[in-house]
Enzyme design. Structure first.
Site, short mmCIF file in Angstrom:
data_model
loop_
_atom_site.label_atom_id
_atom_site.label_comp_id
_atom_site.label_asym_id
_atom_site.label_seq_id
_atom_site.Cartn_x
_atom_site.Cartn_y
_atom_site.Cartn_z
N LYS A 410 -19.57 73.39 -45.59
CA LYS A 410 -19.76 74.60 -44.80
C LYS A 410 -18.40 75.29 -44.74
O LYS A 410 -17.56 74.95 -43.91
CB LYS A 410 -20.25 74.29 -43.39
CG LYS A 410 -21.48 73.36 -43.32
CD LYS A 410 -21.05 71.98 -42.98
CE LYS A 410 -22.16 71.01 -42.63
NZ LYS A 410 -23.49 71.24 -42.88
N ASP A 415 -10.51 87.30 -48.76
CA ASP A 415 -9.34 88.15 -49.05
C ASP A 415 -8.02 87.39 -49.16
O ASP A 415 -6.95 87.95 -48.86
CB ASP A 415 -9.22 89.25 -47.98
CG ASP A 415 -10.33 90.28 -48.09
OD1 ASP A 415 -11.03 90.30 -49.11
OD2 ASP A 415 -10.48 91.07 -47.14
#
Length: 491
Positions: A410, A415
């Site tokens: 998970k 970015d």
């Protein structure tokens, strides 16, 4: 006799109507409300049983007082104010502020993080740190199996308890349904304080079974913290295998866990102590559980002070919290991403809010990628997730099917400057029903390392082709998947 028949039907109808009114008055998300209405109307008897077991809303219950939560937070707040040169990245100031205001998730700098991507590394590191513990060990896990690995960890904990180390363990009662009480009694006899989280016992069964502690955290001496997706069970090392016609069949297991040294350990400690108050009603906030932070190198027992700008927030969520904080964090990240968002989850049943955020990000030109297992361990969830997968693919999201085993990771990376890893899946249950915990990390180097983990898994995956794998399925399959999607808020 016929009167008895009508009396039973009348009582049943009144119970169903009462349940429907309760669901309606809870003011849940419309999708979840409609799902429960359909279950209650179209599944006679079965529907009302499912509602009593899984549908009752506990958000209104104050399972832990705000005063106690404030006291447990006070120590980590004191350490937060002592931090020097804490600079929150401008791009994520609003996200950090959101977590602080809603979740008391304080940002801590000066962190060293090891990313553990297989069960062998996780177990080796955990057992090594347990062996070196001198003051306390705090462990909360969804599954603590009575198998070879579970007994190995239990023996290590018992050995430390007999040496005078304080050992506290919280396990989820439903996650450990198939584990005998003798396993945990042996730990108690060895000097360990052990509690089940929200034990499921009739008649209290119906009010608790749907709200589980899915967290996987460990704190050792207040210096080392673990958080991620790995439970204490052999399959997290060897995978899931069974004999079929005399031959072993199954899947290797892939997961991601973090070993943290530094300020963020205070956040993990605070999260554990809140859970401990929940199960034991003992308020623990002593300074000894928040020691002066030091870092121990891999090859040396000598400690040193760590200084860097790796900022981490330990964010928790629960069904009794005012808002679904981890879900809101995902939505915020998707809405402010500039270049890409890569996500991995074993189960994909997104809330409408997350689904909308993913679609909008992809349609805005953001490179959004989702990795899910090619073969899951929950067939009904796999069926229900397919319409969601189809919808995000139409918006431009790239979906990868991991084929080298079962990927239970998970994680999210965005970015090259932000990543998160923890216990929360991208589904209704994790975002709304379970007690979850994630580490949100604001650091370029860590984000690049997490990105490398994702890309390595992507190399073991196949890009899902909409035209060949979704649209051309038989009508009956697509109909069944659409029906199961109606149950997605309940799975």
């Amino acid at each position: 006799m016929i009167y008895v028949h009508w009396l039973i039907l009348t009582i049943y109808a009144l119970i169903v109507v009462g349940a429907m009114l309760t669901v309606l008055m809870d003011n849940r998300q419309p999708a979840k409300t409609m799902a429960w209405m359909l279950v209650l109307v179209f599944l006679p008897m079965v529907g009302i049983i499912l509602y009593f077991f899984f549908g009752q809303n506990t958000r209104k219950e104050r399972l832990i007082s705000q005063q106690s939560a404030d006291m447990l937070t006070r120590r980590s707040m004191a350490e937060f104010t002592e931090q020097r040169d804490l600079r929150i990245p401008d791009d994520y100031q609003t996200l950090v502020t959101l977590f602080v205001n809603q979740n008391w998730a304080l940002p801590f700098k000066d962190n060293q993080v090891d990313i553990l991507t297989n069960g062998y590394d996780f177990v080796h590191a955990l057992l090594r740190d347990i062996a070196q513990a001198s003051d306390h060990i705090h462990l909360v896990t969804y599954i603590f199996s009575d198998d070879a690995l579970g007994n190995l960890v239990a023996d290590a904990l018992i050995a430390k308890a007999r040496q005078g180390v304080e050992v506290r363990v919280v396990y989820d009662d439903v996650g450990c349904w198939n584990v005998s009480n003798d396993f945990f009694e042996r730990m108690r006899d060895g000097g360990i304080e052990v509690h089940a989280f929200m034990p499921v016992k009739f008649p209290a069964f119906t009010s608790k079974v749907n709200y589980r502690n899915h967290r996987k955290m460990c704190v050792i001496d207040g210096h080392i913290g673990y958080i991620g997706g790995m439970n204490i069970a052999t399959r997290y090392v060897k995978g899931k295998w069974k004999k079929v016609h005399g031959q072993l069949q199954g899947q290797p297991w892939r997961d991601t866990h973090l070993r943290i040294q530094g300020g963020a350990v205070y956040g993990i400690q605070r999260a554990f102590l809140v859970d401990w108050y929940f199960v034991d009603r003992t308020l623990i906030s002593s300074r000894r559980y928040y020691p002066e932070l030091t870092w121990f190198g891999e090859q040396s027992s000598e400690s040193k002070t760590l200084h860097n700008d790796c900022i981490i927030q330990i964010v928790t969520s629960s069904p009794v919290a005012p808002s679904p904080d981890i879900m809101q964090g995902y939505v915020r990240i998707l809405s402010q991403a500039r270049r890409y968002v890569f996500m991995a989850t074993p189960y994909f049943l997104p809330t409408e809010t997350v689904l909308f955020a993913m679609r909008m990000a992809a349609e805005s030109g953001i490179d959004v990628r989702l990795m899910i297992p090619q073969k899951t361990d929950a067939l009904l969830v796999e069926w229900a997730s397919r319409p969601y997968v189809h919808e995000i693919m139409q918006a431009g999201v790239k979906v990868y099917l991991y084929k080298a085993g079962f990927n239970h990771s998970k994680l999210l990376v965005c970015d090259d400057n932000l990543c998160t890893c923890g216990s929360s899946n991208i589904d209704f249950r994790s975002f709304e029903n379970n007690f979850e915990s994630n580490a949100f990390i604001y650091d370029h180097q860590l984000a690049m390392r997490m990105k490398a983990v994702f890309l390595e898994d992507q190399a073991e995956s196949v890009l899902l082709n909409e035209s060949t794998m979704l649209s051309r399925r038989p009508f009956i399959n697509r109909l069944w998947e659409s029906v199961t999607r109606l149950l997605a808020p309940l799975l």
